[in-house]
Design a protein around this motif. Structure first.
Motif, PDB file in Angstrom:
ATOM      1  N   ASN A  37       0.815  -1.213   0.000  1.00 40.78           N
ATOM      2  CA  ASN A  37       0.000   0.000   0.000  1.00 40.78           C
ATOM      3  C   ASN A  37       0.852   1.268   0.000  1.00 40.78           C
ATOM      4  N   SER A 160       7.218 -18.716  11.799  1.00 43.97           N
ATOM      5  CA  SER A 160       7.438 -17.313  12.093  1.00 43.97           C
ATOM      6  C   SER A 160       8.872 -17.042  12.508  1.00 43.97           C
TER       7      SER A 160
ATOM      8  N   HIS B  34      -5.738  -3.226   8.081  1.00 46.34           N
ATOM      9  CA  HIS B  34      -5.405  -2.748   6.736  1.00 46.34           C
ATOM     10  C   HIS B  34      -3.975  -2.239   6.607  1.00 46.34           C
ATOM     11  N   GLY B  35      -3.218  -2.269   7.679  1.00 49.53           N
ATOM     12  CA  GLY B  35      -1.893  -1.668   7.638  1.00 49.53           C
ATOM     13  C   GLY B  35      -1.991  -0.167   7.808  1.00 49.53           C
ATOM     14  N   ASN B  37      -0.459   2.280   6.070  1.00 52.49           N
ATOM     15  CA  ASN B  37      -0.630   2.957   4.782  1.00 52.49           C
ATOM     16  C   ASN B  37      -1.978   2.648   4.144  1.00 52.49           C
ATOM     17  N   GLY B  38      -2.598   1.560   4.560  1.00 55.09           N
ATOM     18  CA  GLY B  38      -3.903   1.202   4.026  1.00 55.09           C
ATOM     19  C   GLY B  38      -5.049   1.781   4.831  1.00 55.09           C
ATOM     20  N   HIS B 117       5.913  -5.606  12.042  1.00 54.45           N
ATOM     21  CA  HIS B 117       6.267  -5.722  10.628  1.00 54.45           C
ATOM     22  C   HIS B 117       5.783  -4.611   9.715  1.00 54.45           C
ATOM     23  N   PRO B 119       5.713  -1.514   7.630  1.00 54.50           N
ATOM     24  CA  PRO B 119       6.817  -0.646   7.201  1.00 54.50           C
ATOM     25  C   PRO B 119       6.745   0.745   7.804  1.00 54.50           C
ATOM     26  N   ALA B 156      16.602 -13.666  18.147  1.00 52.91           N
ATOM     27  CA  ALA B 156      15.848 -13.204  16.976  1.00 52.91           C
ATOM     28  C   ALA B 156      14.725 -14.174  16.651  1.00 52.91           C
ATOM     29  N   SER B 160      10.502 -13.433  17.037  1.00 55.26           N
ATOM     30  CA  SER B 160       9.617 -13.575  15.886  1.00 55.26           C
ATOM     31  C   SER B 160       8.640 -14.714  16.077  1.00 55.26           C
ATOM     32  N   ALA B 161       9.092 -15.788  16.731  1.00 54.07           N
ATOM     33  CA  ALA B 161       8.236 -16.965  16.914  1.00 54.07           C
ATOM     34  C   ALA B 161       7.014 -16.614  17.758  1.00 54.07           C
ATOM     35  N   ILE B 162       7.239 -15.905  18.833  1.00 52.47           N
ATOM     36  CA  ILE B 162       6.123 -15.520  19.698  1.00 52.47           C
ATOM     37  C   ILE B 162       5.183 -14.569  18.957  1.00 52.47           C
ATOM     38  N   GLY B 164       4.857 -14.021  15.751  1.00 49.44           N
ATOM     39  CA  GLY B 164       4.225 -14.597  14.573  1.00 49.44           C
ATOM     40  C   GLY B 164       3.238 -15.697  14.903  1.00 49.44           C
ATOM     41  N   ALA B 165       3.519 -16.450  15.946  1.00 49.65           N
ATOM     42  CA  ALA B 165       2.671 -17.597  16.265  1.00 49.65           C
ATOM     43  C   ALA B 165       1.264 -17.173  16.662  1.00 49.65           C
ATOM     44  N   HIS B 168      -0.897 -16.807  13.735  1.00 47.84           N
ATOM     45  CA  HIS B 168      -0.814 -17.852  12.717  1.00 47.84           C
ATOM     46  C   HIS B 168      -2.125 -18.616  12.593  1.00 47.84           C
TER      47      HIS B 168
END
Lengths: 202, 202
Positions: A37, A160, B34-35, B37-38, B117, B119, B156, B160-162, B164-165, B168
């Motif tokens: 986006n 992840s 939507h993020g 920027n969205g 995550h 941007p 690292a 990310s695992a926590i 991202g999980a 998921h």
DNA sequence: GTCTATAGAATGATAGAC
DNA sequence: GTCTATCATTCTATAGAC
């Protein structure tokens, strides 16, 4: 070797023209930096050194560019997935799959975040049938036939962890091969996989 | 209890008015879907049931809204971080920190992806000094004094695992408490932490 | 604190010449 | 395959009345 032939050999998707491939490639780079986006067709056109109209000659809509870019990247994983499914469930197939997933994640680390977390890409993955099937296959392969809560949480974590680790500031300076080797080792440990060889990524 | 007092008690940041807190809250929800920027100011205004001008009365720019929303969310982690630093490096401090990070990630799972995550948020974290310090502190606490490659990759991965999980699809249907308990158990295993008690999240 | 109205720039997308 | 020119829409942001 003719340009068309070179394209066939190197392109990520046979059905994309050389110009389309180039467009999808720079688009994906911009998506990685600014998000889908946050990336306008003007930015893509500027990066290619052409006008917006020229870009619209390659793809009818912005969404088509996103689809092509995501397909391009996911295609890299399909061969690994095919092999894993052919070998069937089991530690060996899972280990081989993880090795390839990790190598790919390290090699393409700038793009991983977009593919895994960008809201626009997520919408695409949820709506486009081919993408749905792909995600299903990958999850199934990572689970290796197991369905317990523990297995599901582990699979979610490891997916992840790999994707997130490659872009994490903590490993920013690491040599890619060292990073890949470490990731493979830690992943095996986490999943109670025996581990074979040195864990080198080549 | 007066409205102002209720705000003080419940608000995530003392220096935000009630209206500003409400705005930041709905903005964060939209960012998650939507993020950044969205998400337009029109969408935020519609969700609040007011006009854009009313939103601009609360915050001078869209970026200010993003800053407030991110601050609101990160503040929840600061207490845990303070405690971890006070206890000093060591398995006990790390375990307590992880427990709180996991509980927070599970409770706020819809927002975690954006914070880690998006941007636009990443740009903010990189540019705003207070955010930089916070990220530094968190990394340092997760490393627990270690600096080896192995420790860095592990830190690292686990971060990310926590994060991202919890979002998921594989764990989408799980009971939050069960998910938190599993995450804590797997995290301890991965980090070679002894683990204490039942791992229940309360 | 909310509104109407609007400025000024950027967006995705199209038409038609070369 | 690329260009210029343009369209309608949306965006962030502001001015000023209530």
């Amino acid at each position: 070797m003719s340009p068309a032939r070179a394209d066939r050999d190197r392109a990520d998707l046979g059905r994309l023209t050389e110009a389309q491939t180039r467009t999808a490639r720079v688009a994906l780079e911009l998506f990685a930096s600014h998000g889908v986006n946050g990336t306008s067709l003007q930015m893509i056109a500027d990066e290619l050194g052409v006008t917006k109209a020229a870009v619209y000659h390659q793809f009818r809509t912005k969404e088509a560019i996103v689809v092509a870019a995501v397909e391009m990247e996911l295609t890299r994983l399909e061969a690994a997935l095919d092999a894993a499914e052919a070998t069937g469930p089991g530690p060996q197939a899972l280990d081989a799959l993880l090795r390839q997933v990790i190598d790919l994640a390290v090699a393409r680390h700038r793009l991983v975040g977009t593919l895994q977390h960008d809201p626009a890409v997520a919408r695409l993955l949820a709506e486009h049938e081919p993408f749905q099937r792909f995600v299903q296959r990958l999850s199934h392969a990572l689970l290796g036939g197991k369905r317990s809560i523990e297995a599901r949480v582990r699979a979610a974590m490891i997916g992840s962890a790999i994707g997130g680790a490659v872009t994490h500031p903590l490993v920013a300076g690491l040599d890619p091969d060292v990073l890949a080797a470490q990731l493979l080792r830690q992943t095996r440990r986490f999943l109670d996989l025996p581990g074979r060889g040195t864990g080198a990524s080549g």
